[in-house]
Scaffold this active site. Structure first.
Site, PDB file in Angstrom:
ATOM      1  N   ASP A  30      31.681  42.833  49.730  1.00 34.81           N
ATOM      2  CA  ASP A  30      31.274  42.094  48.542  1.00 34.81           C
ATOM      3  C   ASP A  30      30.153  41.138  48.941  1.00 34.81           C
ATOM      4  O   ASP A  30      30.350  40.259  49.775  1.00 34.81           O
ATOM      5  CB  ASP A  30      32.455  41.313  47.957  1.00 34.81           C
ATOM      6  CG  ASP A  30      32.070  40.569  46.684  1.00 34.81           C
ATOM      7  OD1 ASP A  30      31.860  41.227  45.657  1.00 34.81           O
ATOM      8  OD2 ASP A  30      31.963  39.326  46.738  1.00 34.81           O
ATOM      9  N   CYS A  56      51.639  39.280  38.845  1.00 32.39           N
ATOM     10  CA  CYS A  56      52.449  39.314  40.067  1.00 32.39           C
ATOM     11  C   CYS A  56      52.410  38.007  40.840  1.00 32.39           C
ATOM     12  O   CYS A  56      53.122  37.854  41.844  1.00 32.39           O
ATOM     13  CB  CYS A  56      52.004  40.463  40.974  1.00 32.39           C
ATOM     14  SG  CYS A  56      50.333  40.268  41.637  1.00 32.39           S
ATOM     15  N   GLU A 116      29.041  47.546  46.003  1.00 32.90           N
ATOM     16  CA  GLU A 116      28.801  47.545  44.566  1.00 32.90           C
ATOM     17  C   GLU A 116      27.390  48.013  44.258  1.00 32.90           C
ATOM     18  O   GLU A 116      26.473  47.840  45.074  1.00 32.90           O
ATOM     19  CB  GLU A 116      29.013  46.140  43.998  1.00 32.90           C
ATOM     20  CG  GLU A 116      30.445  45.666  44.003  1.00 32.90           C
ATOM     21  CD  GLU A 116      30.565  44.261  43.449  1.00 32.90           C
ATOM     22  OE1 GLU A 116      31.329  44.064  42.485  1.00 32.90           O
ATOM     23  OE2 GLU A 116      29.897  43.361  43.979  1.00 32.90           O
ATOM     24  N   ASP A 154      36.317  36.440  46.186  1.00 31.99           N
ATOM     25  CA  ASP A 154      35.455  37.414  46.850  1.00 31.99           C
ATOM     26  C   ASP A 154      36.249  38.359  47.736  1.00 31.99           C
ATOM     27  O   ASP A 154      35.943  39.553  47.819  1.00 31.99           O
ATOM     28  CB  ASP A 154      34.389  36.688  47.657  1.00 31.99           C
ATOM     29  CG  ASP A 154      33.560  35.763  46.799  1.00 31.99           C
ATOM     30  OD1 ASP A 154      33.230  36.160  45.668  1.00 31.99           O
ATOM     31  OD2 ASP A 154      33.248  34.640  47.243  1.00 31.99           O
ATOM     32  N   CYS A 177      46.732  35.900  39.891  1.00 34.47           N
ATOM     33  CA  CYS A 177      47.223  36.965  39.028  1.00 34.47           C
ATOM     34  C   CYS A 177      48.424  36.453  38.234  1.00 34.47           C
ATOM     35  O   CYS A 177      49.411  35.981  38.801  1.00 34.47           O
ATOM     36  CB  CYS A 177      47.604  38.191  39.851  1.00 34.47           C
ATOM     37  SG  CYS A 177      48.199  39.578  38.851  1.00 34.47           S
TER      38      CYS A 177
END
Length: 456
Positions: free
Chosen positions: A215, A382, A307, A389, A379
């Site tokens: 990334d 979860c 990406e 990153d 999240c």
């Protein structure tokens, strides 16, 4: 057989430097002459059509192929360039070949045969702004046995700034053959690039089956899925103070003025050369760092996932354009593209709209919204808490591991759960925001057999 280039810096004498500039100027003259003929022919035929003249009675077409233009140049060179015998024929062939390529690109772009941005009609090359370059394909092109000199047609024997032993050994052993030599003046000195046909040994990555996601960012140049960040050296920012000081010195000298015909003073020339040297050092440092990083990745890992960033769109952000350009995201991917082929690894380019930052690397839940100010991914499904990153890099690595049984790689909706999200956030501006230092443990990835192909 593989075709690749070997590039060496040159140390020509003043006389040889003048000859190189003369050859590059000859290529520019041939280019401008051919372009003038092509534009005049297009204008004449268009005017005749407006008069109602039949198509078969129009002025004959001026051929745009290299062969046609070279034949026409040989007939007109005595009047256009009475000094033509002072330079190699390859100089004029260089300009005409560049023009033939440019005209073909323009024609194919108009007809929809060429991908990418729309190409315009070629423009005339200026002596002041054009980059001097010339390419040799025939004649005496060789590396001398002392490994410190090369020989080019008409120009003769030229000293190199660095040893040519790496290429000379292959040529002596019969493992490489020179196809052409291109000489170019950039960053204040001459360079020669030999296009060589060679046989590369088949190599395998040091970690077969290993997958890594990368990334890219600004504060942290690259974050790996294994948790190891690469800090951004910010070469240009480090040199801005020195660059500003040298620029002020240049502004106090008597520089050239095209409006009044004023000639630059010797003090201005020396100060300008000092300022340019700062720019050149920044470019060399950036290039060296990227080469070391990409070579390490290509040699180490079997699969590298990156990406598909819209760098051209990202630099339109005036607040981040300088930092994005200094990081050189496009050059990073370009180097990985050919180095993965050299070292037996594979480069996988994720879809531009793949929500790498919005997706939880644990449960794969996709957040509908994720602002750029949120540097820690939390999240809600979860409870995973991880650096933003690092989470994106892990998702990129896992992209090649998720397959649909019997149907090859999984085709994921790149827009994720939120179809109202602006496209620029997922693929462009997201990776161009400042990145905090990472503090995560390494995370191993199991090798996968799935592959995602580049859709762009």
């Amino acid at each position: 057989m593989t075709v690749q280039a070997y590039r060496f810096a040159l140390d020509p004498t003043p006389r040889q430097s003048g000859a190189l500039h003369r050859h590059a100027g000859a290529a520019r003259v041939a280019f401008n002459w051919g372009l003038a003929q092509a534009k005049a022919n297009l204008g004449q035929r268009e005017a005749e059509r407006s008069y109602g003249i039949a198509e078969d009675e129009l002025t004959p077409v001026f051929g745009w192929s290299m062969y046609s233009m070279r034949k026409a140049w040989n007939q007109a060179k005595g009047d256009v360039a009475p000094w033509w015998a002072e330079c190699s024929k390859e100089a004029y062939a260089t300009g005409l070949q560049q023009l033939a390529t440019a005209l073909k690109n323009w024609s194919d772009s108009r007809k929809g045969k060429r991908k990418g941005p729309k190409m315009g009609l070629p423009t005339f090359k200026s002596k002041r702004t054009a980059i001097p370059s010339v390419r040799f394909t025939t004649g005496v092109i060789r590396l001398e046995a002392d490994r410190t000199h090369i020989t080019l047609p008409v120009l003769g024997r030229i000293k190199t700034h660095e040893s040519t032993r790496k290429l000379e050994r292959k040529i002596t052993a019969g493992a490489a053959r020179i196809l052409s030599a291109a000489v170019r003046f950039e960053r204040g000195r001459w360079f020669v690039a030999f296009t060589v046909e060679t046989q590369r040994a088949d190599v395998a990555p040091r970690r077969p089956g290993a997958v890594i996601g990368v990334d890219l960012g600004i504060k942290t140049l690259a974050v790996f899925s294994e948790g190891e960040p690469v800090p951004n050296p910010r070469h240009f920012d480090a040199a801005r103070r020195k660059l500003g000081r040298t620029s002020r010195t240049v502004s106090r000298r008597q520089g050239p003025d095209r409006r009044t015909g004023q000639v630059a003073s010797n003090r201005w020339k020396r100060a300008n050369a000092t300022r340019n040297k700062v720019h050149h050092q920044v470019a060399y440092q950036r290039r060296d760092g990227l080469h070391k990083l990409t070579t390490k990745l290509a040699r180490e890992y079997d699969t590298i996932v990156v990406e598909n960033l819209n760098v051209a769109g990202m630099v339109k952000n005036r607040r981040l354009a300088r930092q994005i350009s200094d990081a050189a995201f496009g050059e990073f991917r370009r180097q990985l593209t050919y180095k993965t082929q050299w070292y037996g690894s594979e480069l996988v380019v994720a879809d531009r709209w793949f929500p790498s930052s919005k997706t939880c690397s644990g449960c794969k839940a996709v957040k509908p919204k994720l602002s750029l100010s949120e540097r820690v991914f939390i999240c809600e499904a979860c409870g995973l808490v991880v650096d933003r990153d690092l989470n994106a890099a892990i998702n990129l690595a896992q992209l090649v591991e998720r397959t649909v049984a019997g149907s090859g790689p999984e085709t994921i909706n790149g827009r994720g759960a939120d179809r109202k999200t602006r496209p620029g956030l997922a693929g462009g501006c997201e990776a161009s925001t400042p990145h905090p230092a990472l503090a995560g443990a390494r995370r191993g990835l199991s090798p996968g057999n799935g592959r995602i192909t580049d859709h762009h």
